[in-house]
Design an enzyme around this catalytic site. Structure first.
Site, mmCIF file in Angstrom:
data_model
loop_
_atom_site.group_PDB
_atom_site.id
_atom_site.type_symbol
_atom_site.label_atom_id
_atom_site.label_comp_id
_atom_site.label_asym_id
_atom_site.label_seq_id
_atom_site.Cartn_x
_atom_site.Cartn_y
_atom_site.Cartn_z
ATOM 1 N N LYS A 83 0.823 -1.212 0.000
ATOM 2 C CA LYS A 83 0.000 0.000 0.000
ATOM 3 C C LYS A 83 0.855 1.259 0.000
ATOM 4 O O LYS A 83 2.023 1.252 0.352
ATOM 5 C CB LYS A 83 -0.994 -0.051 1.158
ATOM 6 C CG LYS A 83 -2.115 -1.044 0.825
ATOM 7 C CD LYS A 83 -3.271 -1.010 1.749
ATOM 8 C CE LYS A 83 -4.329 -1.996 1.220
ATOM 9 N NZ LYS A 83 -5.326 -2.309 2.227
ATOM 10 N N ARG A 94 -3.278 -10.126 4.850
ATOM 11 C CA ARG A 94 -3.629 -10.268 3.430
ATOM 12 C C ARG A 94 -2.464 -9.708 2.628
ATOM 13 O O ARG A 94 -2.171 -8.522 2.726
ATOM 14 C CB ARG A 94 -4.919 -9.480 3.158
ATOM 15 C CG ARG A 94 -5.427 -9.543 1.740
ATOM 16 C CD ARG A 94 -6.716 -8.733 1.604
ATOM 17 N NE ARG A 94 -7.193 -8.738 0.243
ATOM 18 C CZ ARG A 94 -6.729 -7.934 -0.700
ATOM 19 N NH1 ARG A 94 -5.780 -7.068 -0.441
ATOM 20 N NH2 ARG A 94 -7.207 -8.014 -1.930
HETATM 21 N N1 PMM Z 1 -7.250 -4.072 0.646
HETATM 22 C C1 PMM Z 1 -7.524 -4.151 -0.666
HETATM 23 C C2 PMM Z 1 -8.479 -5.049 -1.151
HETATM 24 N N2 PMM Z 1 -9.148 -5.861 -0.302
HETATM 25 N N3 PMM Z 1 -9.577 -6.626 1.879
HETATM 26 C C3 PMM Z 1 -9.347 -6.540 3.207
HETATM 27 N N4 PMM Z 1 -10.036 -7.321 4.058
HETATM 28 N N5 PMM Z 1 -8.424 -5.682 3.718
HETATM 29 C C4 PMM Z 1 -7.693 -4.838 2.935
HETATM 30 O O1 PMM Z 1 -6.873 -4.066 3.472
HETATM 31 C C5 PMM Z 1 -7.930 -4.879 1.524
HETATM 32 C C6 PMM Z 1 -8.892 -5.810 1.030
HETATM 33 C C7 PMM Z 1 -6.781 -3.249 -1.616
HETATM 34 O O2 PMM Z 1 -5.522 -3.758 -1.902
HETATM 35 P P1 PMM Z 1 -5.148 -4.537 -3.300
HETATM 36 O O3 PMM Z 1 -5.693 -3.691 -4.406
HETATM 37 O O4 PMM Z 1 -3.679 -4.641 -3.269
HETATM 38 O O5 PMM Z 1 -5.818 -5.877 -3.266
#
Ligand code: PMM
Length: 273
Positions: free
Chosen positions: A214, A250
């Site tokens: 991020k 995650r």
């Molecule tokens: N961040 C993203 C997408 N899904 N789900 C949860 N539970 N927590 C998060 O912090 C989260 C998520 C965005 O990140 P990406 O685009 O790298 O998947």
């Protein structure tokens, strides 16, 4: 000797999105996405999180049909191969279809705010539900990053969501909470939340943390470096989160996370033996 330290669950990220900011849409093709999901599993992901709608800051919404066209074939193939899968969706319809296809977890970045039918679907499926702190859709979220006290406000807003979930028939033991790093949060907000995981844990639910690649980690890499270069910083944040007692992280880079957790476990076990 005390019991061995147990590392958090590792949720491997599989974004089936042509415009995802962090994997560049490299896995946009269905076959590539399935292969990547199998690879995440082989690398040791406890669960593979399949999402079709980009949530990067500024992103536009994706119609539900298009979302399902992206994620459903991937979910079906991974479930068929015996992989534990979560679906990353804000849409109750997609959550229901994914549940039907055999996912184990519904991961909703909106914590139920984007779709009024979500809690009903979650209650009906009886699946685990990751409810993330959220204030609005990606195109609006940067201007929603205002708090009196980010820790108090995020905790209170998650508590209000929990009350709604219970009223809607979701079993409390199925709910996992997530502070939503980067979602309507500045870097400073993210660091405050990470420093106050105990206060969020006091709501009585397991926590999931998604720091991977991020924006708030860009200060640790050279200017203009690709998001993948944030993986070492991610692994450190994930390990510190493990130390703070989170249930899951995650991440994009599963091998680095596994190594980091193994080192942390060895350290903890050495300390306790
Ligand atoms: N961040 C993203 C997408 N899904 N789900 C949860 N539970 N927590 C998060 O912090 C989260 C998520 C965005 O990140 P990406 O685009 O790298 O998947």
């Amino acid at each position: 000797m005390a019991a061995n330290t147990v590392a958090p669950q590792i949720m491997g990220i599989l974004n089936v999105t042509p415009d995802s900011f962090s994997d560049g849409g490299r896995f946009a093709e269905i076959d590539d996405a399935i292969a990547r999901g199998l690879q995440l599993h082989e690398q040791g992901a406890d669960i593979v999180d399949v999402g079709g709608e980009s949530t990067r800051p500024g992103a536009e919404r994706l119609p539900t049909r298009a979302e399902q066209a992206r994620v459903m074939p991937v979910i079906r193939a991974l479930v068929d191969a015996g992989v534990a899968v979560s679906v990353d969706t804000m849409n109750a319809d997609t959550a229901a279809a994914a549940a039907e296809a055999g996912v184990s977890v519904i991961n909703d970045v909106s914590g139920g705010l984007a779709d009024p039918a979500m809690y009903r679907v979650v209650a009906e499926t009886g699946l685990h539900y990751v409810a993330m702190h959220w204030r609005g859709h990606s195109k609006d979220m940067d201007r929603l990053a205002t708090y009196d006290d980010v820790v108090v406000d995020v905790r209170n807003e998650l508590k209000a969501r929990l009350a709604e979930m219970i009223v809607s028939g979701i079993s409390p033991e199925k709910v996992i909470l997530d502070p939503g790093l980067g979602f309507a949060k500045t870097a400073e907000h993210n660091w405050r939340l990470l420093g106050a995981l105990d206060e969020l844990a006091s709501l009585g639910h397991p926590l999931l943390i998604g720091a991977s690649r991020k924006r708030f980690l860009e200060e640790f890499v050279p200017p203009g470096a690709a998001p993948v270069e944030r993986d070492p910083a991610t692994a450190i944040v994930s390990t510190l989160a493990a130390h703070a007692g989170v249930w899951a992280v995650r991440v994009h880079d599963v091998p680095a996370t596994r190594t980091a957790f193994a080192v942390w476990c060895a350290w903890e076990n050495g300390r306790r033996s």
